[in-house]
Design an enzyme around this catalytic site. Sequence first.
Site, short mmCIF file in Angstrom:
data_model
loop_
_atom_site.label_atom_id
_atom_site.label_comp_id
_atom_site.label_asym_id
_atom_site.label_seq_id
_atom_site.Cartn_x
_atom_site.Cartn_y
_atom_site.Cartn_z
N LYS A 47 0.84 -1.19 0.00
CA LYS A 47 0.00 0.00 0.00
C LYS A 47 0.88 1.25 0.00
O LYS A 47 1.83 1.35 0.78
CB LYS A 47 -0.90 -0.02 1.24
CG LYS A 47 -2.00 1.03 1.26
CD LYS A 47 -2.91 0.80 2.45
CE LYS A 47 -4.08 1.76 2.48
NZ LYS A 47 -4.98 1.50 3.62
N GLU A 52 -18.95 -5.53 11.16
CA GLU A 52 -19.83 -4.74 12.03
C GLU A 52 -20.83 -5.60 12.78
O GLU A 52 -21.18 -5.31 13.93
CB GLU A 52 -20.56 -3.68 11.19
CG GLU A 52 -19.68 -2.59 10.64
CD GLU A 52 -19.00 -2.95 9.33
OE1 GLU A 52 -18.24 -2.13 8.80
OE2 GLU A 52 -19.21 -4.10 8.83
N ARG A 85 -25.38 -2.36 8.36
CA ARG A 85 -25.02 -3.77 8.19
C ARG A 85 -25.25 -4.57 9.47
O ARG A 85 -25.29 -5.80 9.42
CB ARG A 85 -23.55 -3.86 7.79
CG ARG A 85 -23.24 -3.18 6.47
CD ARG A 85 -21.78 -2.80 6.35
NE ARG A 85 -20.90 -3.94 6.27
CZ ARG A 85 -20.38 -4.41 5.14
NH1 ARG A 85 -20.68 -3.85 3.99
NH2 ARG A 85 -19.58 -5.43 5.16
#
Length: 655
Positions: A281, A366, A394
């Site tokens: 990244k 979540e 969610r």
Amino acid sequence: MPLLTRIRGPRDLDRLSLEELDQLAGEIRTFLVEAVSKTGGHLGPNLGVVELTIALHRVFESPKDKVLWDTGHQSYVHKLLTGRQDFSKLKMKGGLSGYPSQAESEHDVIENSHASTVLGWADGIAKGNQIRKRDSHVVAVIGDGALTGGMAWEALNNIADAKDRPLVIVVNDNERSYSPTIGGLANHLATLRTTDGYERFLTRTRDLLERTPVVGRPLYDTLHGAKKGLKDFIAPQGMFEDLGLKYVGPIDGHDIEALESALARAKRFNGPVIVHCLTEKGRGYQPALADEADRFHAVGKIHPDTGLPIASSGADWTSVFGEEMVRLGEEREDVVAITAAMLQPVGLDKFAKRFPERVYDVGIAEQHGAVSAAGLAHAGVHPVFAVYATFLNRAFDQVLMDVALHKCGVTFVLDRAGITGTDGASHNGMWDMSILQVVPGLRLAAPRDADQVRAQLREAVAVDDAPTVVRFSKGAVGPAVPAVGRVGGMDVLREPGTDAPDVLLVSVGALAPMCLEIAALLDRQGISTTVVDPRWVKPVDEAMAPLAAKHRVVVTVEDNSRVGGVGSAIAQALRDADVDVPLRDFGIPPRFLDHASRAEVLAEIGLTVPDIARQVTGLVAKLDGLPHARLRQGGASAAERSAAGAADPVESARD
């Protein structure tokens, strides 16, 4: 002539040599740094997938073959290679979306940019291809962070059920979602990164044994027959193959030739295949690599040479919450924090540094976070689960059935509530106050300023027998909005200056400054207005109905969907109390909103001071039976209003 300017579609890549492809990768990274530094956006993730994206579009034939991204913030390179090279208005109105967009290109499929969904999409598309007898391929690119979500594993279980259904799963493993990926899966992938791989071991062993007379080949066959045990010993990718998924890798995600070879092998395999790619990244941009927190996952406008922000916007809602959490943690040993792979974005990084043993990062999960919070509450601590408002959607079932049903003292802190703007439809936090209205016992606070964030967070964590919610906006927090009085638990922000006021204006959360401006405009029209902030919008304050009865009309203004929102709840409370006062609710219409600045989106949906003031003026004029223009010219006299009286009663306006 730069190579990038010659790429108008994926097939333009076919003519390039490996040396030219490496040059193109460098040009793309330079372009990304220069372009995103001017607009802001997701920089680090895209710098990490340059070679991977090039290889994908060389091996597969988009849009015939579907290349799906999870999450879509790593699709900038994909956009560049599919003919979208004008990044001058990235994430701005009329410009490119920061995520895949079907409206932009036939090469884009999934727009929702909520993690861990791509494998379910891929499973469905592959099944559809099989039914329709299409010979196209499906490629799902999923980050290692997204594999911490349970939905991904539900999909893997189904994908593996069909051994002859072609589907390529590319695991983009950069050890990070926002911050470093955590959990058992992350440890497993780390093991795969650091082992030599059984395929190369078997190849070397076969070459040796096949040169051994008589016993060589039988020994190799026996060895190969026991490969499951060898794989677990040498490189434990058996977890994937136990599901029935062919595993290829790990592959250097910045070696285009190696990537193309691995992807081509996966493409030829007539079944589900995982290609495990190791990427970095922020690759190629030193300021991103030096940012250990999140490798420039998402940036505002920055200096391209240094990576430093061009301007500071001052204190924001998130940092106010984060600082207060540290104070609470110092005062109460039972307060713990939960995050879903977003420690820094939701402001819990300072709490984590101060109390590392009291922070739980559950990954992009979540649902698990909410259930785990219920368990923590049952065990005698008070969890604070900080999450973006759009992502709490969610975990609704868990909030309802695990937290509320069991009367657990859990506080959910919803960051980026309401219109967020530039991240588009999937990131506007516009549903939480509607969805949560149906949860019995839940209490929901909408602070209007920094002082109220601090105060209402403390009020929330003081509740130990029900779920509480504190929601606030994205970006800079404005100056304090003082109360001039209190009715019940509600703050009065503006008094009408008359015993017979016209409008009760109910201001929800961060829209308080707007509502005060609306009241000032109405006052100039001769319309007296009381402005109140309910503070806790669920349940509706018992003082609301008696207060509304003293006014001629009630107006609610909220940064949430109008369907089932605060306005709807107040209207129901008035009906239950037999208070027959017209009510007009202003909020977000029930539609998905395109990316633009917050101010532009609010203007588009009519949630502005002039728009609301004009409509309220017209409503009051209708009540008076007077022309709208008469009010604009200075307001009606008391005698005129008395004469008009109830001559033209108006039904409750809630359109």
